[in-house]
Design a protein around this motif. Structure first.
Motif, short mmCIF file in Angstrom:
data_model
loop_
_atom_site.label_atom_id
_atom_site.label_comp_id
_atom_site.label_asym_id
_atom_site.label_seq_id
_atom_site.Cartn_x
_atom_site.Cartn_y
_atom_site.Cartn_z
N LEU A 1 0.82 -1.21 0.00
CA LEU A 1 0.00 0.00 0.00
C LEU A 1 0.86 1.26 0.00
O LEU A 1 0.57 2.23 -0.70
N VAL A 2 1.94 1.22 0.77
CA VAL A 2 2.85 2.37 0.84
C VAL A 2 3.58 2.54 -0.49
O VAL A 2 3.65 3.65 -1.02
N ARG A 3 4.10 1.46 -1.03
CA ARG A 3 4.85 1.54 -2.30
C ARG A 3 3.98 2.02 -3.45
O ARG A 3 4.45 2.72 -4.34
N SER A 4 2.71 1.65 -3.44
CA SER A 4 1.79 2.07 -4.51
C SER A 4 1.34 3.52 -4.34
O SER A 4 0.77 4.10 -5.26
N GLY A 5 1.56 4.09 -3.16
CA GLY A 5 1.13 5.45 -2.88
C GLY A 5 -0.29 5.52 -2.35
O GLY A 5 -0.80 6.61 -2.07
N GLU A 6 -0.93 4.37 -2.22
CA GLU A 6 -2.30 4.34 -1.72
C GLU A 6 -2.36 4.78 -0.25
O GLU A 6 -3.33 5.42 0.18
N LEU A 7 -1.33 4.45 0.51
CA LEU A 7 -1.23 4.84 1.91
C LEU A 7 0.01 5.72 2.05
O LEU A 7 1.13 5.28 1.77
N ALA A 8 -0.19 6.97 2.47
CA ALA A 8 0.92 7.92 2.60
C ALA A 8 1.82 7.51 3.76
O ALA A 8 1.34 7.16 4.84
N ALA A 9 3.13 7.56 3.52
CA ALA A 9 4.12 7.23 4.54
C ALA A 9 5.40 8.00 4.26
O ALA A 9 5.59 8.52 3.15
N ILE A 10 6.25 8.09 5.27
CA ILE A 10 7.55 8.75 5.11
C ILE A 10 8.64 7.82 5.59
O ILE A 10 8.39 6.92 6.40
N GLN A 11 9.85 8.04 5.07
CA GLN A 11 11.00 7.29 5.55
C GLN A 11 11.80 8.18 6.49
O GLN A 11 12.06 9.34 6.18
N ILE A 12 12.19 7.61 7.62
CA ILE A 12 12.87 8.35 8.67
C ILE A 12 14.24 7.71 8.92
O ILE A 12 14.36 6.48 8.93
N GLY A 13 15.23 8.53 9.16
CA GLY A 13 16.53 8.05 9.60
C GLY A 13 17.39 7.46 8.49
O GLY A 13 16.97 7.30 7.36
N GLY A 14 18.62 7.13 8.87
CA GLY A 14 19.61 6.61 7.94
C GLY A 14 19.25 5.27 7.34
O GLY A 14 19.68 4.95 6.23
N ARG A 15 18.49 4.48 8.06
CA ARG A 15 18.11 3.16 7.55
C ARG A 15 16.78 3.19 6.81
O ARG A 15 16.31 2.17 6.34
N GLY A 16 16.18 4.36 6.71
CA GLY A 16 14.95 4.51 5.94
C GLY A 16 13.77 3.75 6.48
O GLY A 16 13.02 3.14 5.74
N GLN A 17 13.58 3.82 7.80
CA GLN A 17 12.44 3.15 8.43
C GLN A 17 11.15 3.87 8.03
O GLN A 17 11.06 5.08 8.13
N TRP A 18 10.17 3.12 7.58
CA TRP A 18 8.88 3.70 7.18
C TRP A 18 8.04 4.02 8.40
O TRP A 18 7.97 3.22 9.35
N ARG A 19 7.37 5.17 8.34
CA ARG A 19 6.41 5.56 9.37
C ARG A 19 5.17 6.12 8.70
O ARG A 19 5.25 6.81 7.69
N VAL A 20 4.03 5.82 9.29
CA VAL A 20 2.74 6.31 8.80
C VAL A 20 2.15 7.19 9.88
O VAL A 20 2.00 6.76 11.03
N GLU A 21 1.82 8.41 9.52
CA GLU A 21 1.21 9.32 10.48
C GLU A 21 -0.21 8.83 10.78
O GLU A 21 -0.94 8.42 9.87
N THR A 22 -0.58 8.86 12.03
CA THR A 22 -1.90 8.39 12.45
C THR A 22 -3.01 9.06 11.65
O THR A 22 -3.96 8.40 11.22
N ALA A 23 -2.88 10.36 11.42
CA ALA A 23 -3.90 11.09 10.66
C ALA A 23 -4.00 10.57 9.23
O ALA A 23 -5.10 10.48 8.67
#
Length: 71
Positions: free
Chosen positions: A24-46
């Motif tokens: 879902l994240v890769r398709s852009g259907e669910l918005a997410a951001i990558q954080i930190g040097g290892r690129g950990q994905w995070r999804v904002e609750t909103a």
């Protein structure tokens, strides 16, 4: 609830697999951001709530279309 969720948290919330959340994240259907040097994905609750509301709205449209087709 925290502001940002891991993909595991999102999977638990939606009761789907982490792989499905990642898709879902890769398709852009669910918005997410990558954080930190290892690129950990995070999804904002909103953003997760927006995604869920969008699913409800989409389902309502489908139901109304079916009802019109059945009439």
């Amino acid at each position: 609830m925290p502001r940002f969720l891991t993909l595991t948290d999102v999977a638990e919330e939606l009761q789907i697999s982490v792989a499905q959340v990642r898709a879902l994240v890769r398709s852009g259907e669910l918005a997410a951001i990558q954080i930190g040097g290892r690129g950990q994905w995070r999804v904002e609750t909103a953003k997760l709530e927006d995604y869920i509301q969008g699913l409800y709205a989409s389902q309502e449209v489908k139901i109304k279309e079916r009802q019109r087709a059945d009439s």
